[in-house]
Each structure stands twice: as C-alpha cells, then as structure tokens.
Design a protein around this motif. Structure first.
Motif, PDB file in Angstrom:
ATOM      1  N   ASP A 131       1.836   7.985  -7.961  1.00  0.00           N
ATOM      2  CA  ASP A 131       1.623   6.594  -8.348  1.00  0.00           C
ATOM      3  C   ASP A 131       2.290   5.705  -7.305  1.00  0.00           C
ATOM      4  O   ASP A 131       3.504   5.490  -7.324  1.00  0.00           O
ATOM      5  CB  ASP A 131       2.237   6.350  -9.735  1.00  0.00           C
ATOM      6  CG  ASP A 131       1.914   4.972 -10.281  1.00  0.00           C
ATOM      7  OD1 ASP A 131       1.704   4.048  -9.468  1.00  0.00           O
ATOM      8  OD2 ASP A 131       1.887   4.805 -11.509  1.00  0.00           O
ATOM      9  N   ILE A 132       1.498   5.176  -6.372  1.00  0.00           N
ATOM     10  CA  ILE A 132       2.051   4.427  -5.243  1.00  0.00           C
ATOM     11  C   ILE A 132       2.791   3.179  -5.703  1.00  0.00           C
ATOM     12  O   ILE A 132       3.864   2.849  -5.192  1.00  0.00           O
ATOM     13  CB  ILE A 132       0.934   4.039  -4.255  1.00  0.00           C
ATOM     14  CG1 ILE A 132       0.221   5.303  -3.743  1.00  0.00           C
ATOM     15  CG2 ILE A 132       1.507   3.241  -3.087  1.00  0.00           C
ATOM     16  CD1 ILE A 132       1.135   6.284  -3.051  1.00  0.00           C
ATOM     17  N   SER A 133       2.246   2.473  -6.686  1.00  0.00           N
ATOM     18  CA  SER A 133       2.899   1.248  -7.153  1.00  0.00           C
ATOM     19  C   SER A 133       4.260   1.553  -7.758  1.00  0.00           C
ATOM     20  O   SER A 133       5.235   0.816  -7.553  1.00  0.00           O
ATOM     21  CB  SER A 133       2.018   0.534  -8.177  1.00  0.00           C
ATOM     22  OG  SER A 133       1.821   1.342  -9.332  1.00  0.00           O
ATOM     23  N   ALA A 134       4.358   2.667  -8.496  1.00  0.00           N
ATOM     24  CA  ALA A 134       5.650   3.054  -9.080  1.00  0.00           C
ATOM     25  C   ALA A 134       6.634   3.452  -7.993  1.00  0.00           C
ATOM     26  O   ALA A 134       7.831   3.151  -8.067  1.00  0.00           O
ATOM     27  CB  ALA A 134       5.459   4.203 -10.070  1.00  0.00           C
ATOM     28  N   ILE A 135       6.139   4.134  -6.962  1.00  0.00           N
ATOM     29  CA  ILE A 135       7.002   4.524  -5.845  1.00  0.00           C
ATOM     30  C   ILE A 135       7.539   3.290  -5.141  1.00  0.00           C
ATOM     31  O   ILE A 135       8.733   3.197  -4.827  1.00  0.00           O
ATOM     32  CB  ILE A 135       6.232   5.425  -4.858  1.00  0.00           C
ATOM     33  CG1 ILE A 135       5.936   6.785  -5.497  1.00  0.00           C
ATOM     34  CG2 ILE A 135       7.019   5.611  -3.564  1.00  0.00           C
ATOM     35  CD1 ILE A 135       5.081   7.685  -4.638  1.00  0.00           C
ATOM     36  N   VAL A 136       6.655   2.321  -4.866  1.00  0.00           N
ATOM     37  CA  VAL A 136       7.084   1.091  -4.194  1.00  0.00           C
ATOM     38  C   VAL A 136       8.091   0.339  -5.047  1.00  0.00           C
ATOM     39  O   VAL A 136       9.125  -0.134  -4.549  1.00  0.00           O
ATOM     40  CB  VAL A 136       5.857   0.197  -3.886  1.00  0.00           C
ATOM     41  CG1 VAL A 136       6.305  -1.169  -3.385  1.00  0.00           C
ATOM     42  CG2 VAL A 136       4.959   0.874  -2.862  1.00  0.00           C
TER      43      VAL A 136
END
Length: 665
Positions: A131-136
């Motif tokens: 989950d890229i948004s969660a990582i960011v």
C-alpha cells in the motif's frame, strides 16, 4: 596546441579525481552510518570497525570503477579523437547526477535500516505490491522522510558544487591551446607530457592498455585478481556484527543484491520439471507421488486422537511483529510485562510450545502466504499468481481445516486491497473475509484499526455463530509504524519498562512507545482469549507472529533473538509434554499440527511438512535454518549438504506448484 596524447592524459587525470572523490564519499557515508547506529557497536572492537571500512572500500572498487569506466568511454576516449568533444562538462554533469543519487540513497538507507535492520534488500521487491499511500504516510509521520529529503537536497547540492570545482581544478582544455585565427595569435603549447616518438607512443599505448586491463580486473574482483580472494555482496558478511556487515555494502551494491535476488526469483518463474523429475523430488522430501496431483502426493493420515473433544472454534492469532525475544529469559525485563498474556498462556499446563521457531520471512505477506499455501517461501508471490485463483492449495490452512469440518474465516485489521489479500484468502478455501472497513475504531491509522476493535468485532461475530465449527485466522496490525495507539490510555505503564531494559534496548521515548504497542497487542489478545475461552471452553488457540526482525535493538543481537517467533498452542486437554522442552519448528508446521489436534483417527489431510509432533532434523525459512544445536544460522555453502538439498528441492517443488497448478501431467 594540444595533441591527442595530451587529451588522453588529461582525461585520465580527471578519472583519477573521480576515483578519489567517490571512494572518499562512499567511505564517508559508511563512517556516518556507523555513527548514526553507534549504539549497536558497544561490543564491537575497533579492529572490526576498521575491517568493515576496508572491506567496504574494496567492495566499492566495483562501484567506483564502473563510474570511472563510464566517464572514460563516454568522455576521455571520445575526446582523444574528437578535440571539440565537451568531455569535462559531460563528466561534471554525469558525476553530479551520480552524486545526487548516491546521497539520496544513503539518506534513505538510514530509515530503511531502522525498519528492516538491513540496507536495501528484497523488501524493496515486496514493496512494489504494498500500500504505497500507507508507506508514504508512515515514512513522513514516523520516520521523518521530509527531513531526510531536505537533507539530501542540501547535502547533494554542496557535494555537487565541490565536485564540479574539483574536476575543473587544474584541468587543461583543448580550447585553451587554440589560437584565434582572426586575431592572428599563435597557438599556445600544452605543457602536458606526451610520447614524442613512434617507439615511445607504441610503448605508452601498450602500457596503458595493460594497466587499464589489470585495474579493470582488480576492480572487478573487489581488490583482488581472482574470484578466490574477491569480495562481492554475497561474501561480504565476514564479521559477527550485522551492522558492520551491512555497512560493507555501499548502496549501489545493495541494490545489486536486490537485482540478483529478483533475478533468482525470476528463474523460478520459468521452472519446468518433467513428471519423473517431479516425482523424484516429491519422494526426496518425504512425499508419496500418486502420479495424478501434487497436493495429494503429501497426504497424511491421523493415527492418534489427541483431544477428547474436537474444538468448536479454533483461533490462530498471527500477531504483527510478535517476536519471541520478550519471551526469552534474558529479556525477563521488560518481557515479563510486555508479553504478560503470551507468557501466561505459554506457561499454562494446557499449553504446548516450541522453544524456537522460524517465521516464513521478514514481512507480513510471506507469513500469510505460508499459511494459505502450506509451502515454504520461494520469493514468488502466490497472492498475485494466476494459478492461485484457479483452485486452492490443498496444503494450505483453509482446505485442510474445511476438510475437517470447519467454516473458515479470515480476519484482517488492515484493508482488504492490501497485497490482494482478500481475493487471495477467498480463493484459498476461506468462506468469509472481514477487514478494517467493517469495523468502527477511534484508533485507526493508514494501516487499519486498533487490535482491540479487531478482537471486539471477532467476539461479536462469534457470539452470533455459537454452535458452528469455525476456524478464525486473525492478522493483527497495531504493533506496526506509525505506532499511533494511545497505549497509556489503554493501561500501559511506561514506568515498568523505562529503566528496566537490558543495554541491547534503548529506553528513549520513541522506543518506549514502540514497546508499549507490543504490550497493547499482547494485552488485548489476552483479553480476547479469556473471553472466548469462557464462551467456548473447547476453544483452541494458536499464538504466533508474522515475523520478528523489525524491532530495532540498540546494539547487535543474534538471529536467535532477532529472527524467531513463538508458536503456542493453548486449549483444553492439551498436554505440555506433547512437545519436548527444546522443540523447534517453522511457521507452516502450524497447519499439520492443528490437523493432528483437531482431526480424528483415520481422517486425512495434506501437508508438505510434518507436524510439530514429529521433530524434524532441521527447519528453514527464506534465509535461515535451525537444527537440534539450537542455533539459528544463515543458509550457506557451509551448512550440511543434506540440508541444502532438502531446501532446494522444497523450494523448487513449491515454485512448480505455484506456477503450474496441482495437476501432474
């Protein structure tokens, strides 16, 4: 004037500057990296630190040598024959871009190491499906990503300014030695030495060719002239300290490690075995080929009735980052408080547990993949493979427990779109899937809801389905960055941890909060088990973790501490002596062990590995192995040949099953 020999020597002088600059830069990065994590060097000698820097310098000869070669071919060599070629300007631009990239990679390595206790590794491959948004969100809020980005911009700007001037300092250009024809001025002679006779030119040309070839070989093998004495990313781990071993790799070599792992994984993508080869490998790992299907070749029959009554409900709690270390005697402080509930259930006379166990991998999805496929980690992602959605893996927890009469329900405290987990679980024999989107919570963040609300939802569901035989697989999320639960409000007493930790654990505010989340996850899990046990006295519980290696110890600890997980079976009529005090295992052995506990004599199930009731000679995961010696070690050429053969066969079989399906043609 400036002839081609002089232009060649001027270009080579620039490459020497490039070598000096990048060798110094990468060494400086290593020193800063060690300074940032100096708390992990308490038991490390200065000799080991200097050895790490020396081996790192040698390994970086590959990186720096490649950069010099690029500048030589694209700048110096062309400039030698094309006088007006802007060699110096090209190098200044090329190496400035390289400096910016190296600076960003270095500053990115610091938070990466804090999370994974490693420089760039295979988790980068796993991250592409995350989950890229969660990582960011986590990177910004938990690991100060913006600060590192600003720092990288400022530092790289300063380094580029110095580099451009350093390369230009004392440089002699063709245009400086060409007169202006319009003014009638004479050409100015360049003072750079060059061979003036044909004999000296031949000798110089041959000498340069030999020197460049020898240096190329020397750089290729990392400061050696043969593979025997060479150093590469696979042979760099020569010290007892993980930090020093990771420090040996510069970021380019670390990324090369990722590329190599990805390439090896890709080789499994095209694995082809004839039916005969397949049957030979199945036999070699203990299966019985039936000539028809893969899963059926691992059929096992339950011979012993262990529980007088089949559990009405079975609950597997796969705890996020729920490692073994707080259970170990050397971590009684603060472990006795942090995992009070887990220790309580492990110590119960109606519980059995392993002394040591290996997780499937270092991430959550490998752990889930292991449970759902019942096979060892191969580096492939069955949650994205087409064959996974054509029919379930008969070796996985879903089909095994459905065959024994259980409804299967998967619970995830995060969101169903993460890693395609919902679709994958439902394709693997699970009747239902529930995630954070169905649960109300005041403690939610980018990764999901608080564990308390997850367990609350499960209890409510179970109250509505009493009388059904249900398997719950529960993946928690709270013990994970950004560690945003208000643990003090939940009852966490920081005074029982602060000042009560060994020197391998920091007790600063950030670390205390992280340990508070270990306490919280354990605490609410214990409440759930207690409530469910009252509602259903026959209930069986499995307490384990998805992985352990994310906890950031203040100084170096071995894999027995950093890389192990608990596996605890708790419930009515379980006997502690069913497992030996020194029992060891791996996470996928949970599946056949549950089948042996819940099943009745004569029933069958499919499992690639035996249950924990049969002590294996050794167990393994993606990179480690463990045997009766009780020491977790890296897989390498020095381990017993029989271990290596078994691991290779198991992984090739698992890869074949993932890529080709169940049918043996």
């Amino acid at each position: 004037m400036m002839n081609r020999w002089q232009r060649l020597f001027e270009g080579i002088r620039t490459e020497i500057k490039v070598f000096i600059f990048f060798s110094a830069l990468l060494t400086a990065f290593r020193i800063v990296f060690l300074a940032v994590f100096q708390s992990q060097l308490a038991s490390v000698t200065m000799e080991n630190i200097l050895t790490s820097l020396w081996l790192g310098f040698r390994l970086s000869l590959k990186t720096v040598g490649s950069l010099c070669l690029l500048g030589f071919l694209g700048g110096t060599l062309v400039y030698t024959f094309v006088p007006k070629w802007p060699s110096l300007r090209i190098k200044q631009v090329l190496y400035s871009i390289t400096t910016v990239l190296l600076t960003f990679l270095f500053l990115g390595r610091i938070p990466f190491y804090k999370i994974f206790n490693s420089s760039y590794n295979a988790m980068l491959i796993n991250g592409k499906n995350d989950d890229i948004s969660a990582i960011v969100n986590t990177a910004i809020n938990e690991y100060n990503a913006l600060m590192y980005i600003v720092g990288a911009v400022v530092l790289s700007a300063a380094l580029c300014w110095f580099l451009v001037r350093f390369l230009g300092w004392g440089a002699k250009k063709y245009s400086d030695y060409v007169g202006n024809d319009l003014s009638g001025s004479e050409q100015v002679s360049c003072p750079t030495w060059y061979p003036k006779t044909k004999k000296t030119q031949w000798m110089t040309g041959i000498g340069l060719t030999v020197v460049i070839a020898v240096l190329g070989l020397f750089f290729r093998f990392g400061g050696a002239f043969s593979y025997t004495n060479s150093i590469n990313w696979e042979s760099a781990a020569r010290l007892s300290s993980n930090l020093l071993n990771e420090n040996i790799l510069d970021d380019v070599q670390a990324l090369y490690r990722v590329k190599s792992i990805a390439k090896r994984t890709a080789e499994l993508e095209v694995i082809n075995l004839t039916p005969q080869e397949l049957n030979e490998k199945i036999t070699a790992v203990g299966g019985k080929p039936n000539g028809t299907n893969f899963d059926g070749s691992f059929t096992r029959t339950i011979m012993t009735e262990r529980l007088a009554e089949q559990p009405q409900s079975i609950n597997i709690v796969l705890g996020e980052s729920y490692g073994l270390w707080p259970f170990l005697s050397e971590y009684n402080e603060p472990g006795a408080y942090l995992v009070e509930q887990g220790r309580k259930y492990a110590a119960s006379p109606q519980a059995m547990s392993t002394q040591l166990a290996l997780a499937q991998g270092t991430g959550t999805m490998p752990a889930i993949n292991g449970l759902l496929t019942g096979m060892p980690d191969t580096g492939l992602y069955p949650n994205y493979e087409g064959e996974s959605f054509k029919q379930p893996y008969g070796l996985g927890i879903g089909p095994v427990m459905k065959k024994l009469g259980y409804k299967t329900v998967f619970w995830y405290g995060g969101f169903s779109t993460w890693q395609n987990v919902k679709n994958f679980a439902l394709s693997q024999g699970f009747d239902e899937f529930h995630d954070a989107s169905e649960m109300s919570s005041e403690d939610g963040n980018a990764w999901g809801v608080g564990d308390k609300d997850l367990f609350k939802a499960i209890s409510a569901y179970m109250d509505q389905h009493r009388g059904e035989k249900i398997l719950n697989v529960i993946m928690t999320t709270s013990n994970h960055p950004p560690y945003s639960i208000n643990v003090a409000k939940e009852g966490f007493d920081a005074s029982k941890v602060k000042g009560h930790v060994p020197d391998s654990i920091s007790d600063d505010e950030k670390q205390i909060n992280e340990m508070g989340h270990i306490w919280y996850a354990d605490h609410v899990m214990g409440n759930f088990i207690g409530n469910e046990e009252k509602a259903d006295p026959s209930a069986l519980f499995v307490i384990t973790g998805d992985h352990s290696e994310r906890f950031n110890f203040a100084r170096e600890v071995g894999p027995n501490v950093a890389s192990t997980i608990p596996i605890i079976f708790y419930g009515r009529d379980i006997h502690k002596d069913w497992l030996a005090p020194n029992a060891f295992g791996m996470s996928i052995q949970i599946i056949p062990t549950l089948a042996e506990l819940a099943g009745r004599p004569g029933q069958t199930y499919e499992a690639m590995v035996p249950s924990l009731f049969t002590q294996e000679e050794f167990v393994f995961n993606h990179r480690l192995y463990l045997d009766k010696n009780g020491k977790v070690l890296e897989q390498s050429a020095s381990m017993p040949q029989s271990y290596g053969d078994m691991i290779k066969n198991m992984r090739e079989l698992a890869a074949w099953r993932i890529k080709h399906g169940d049918s043996i043609k």
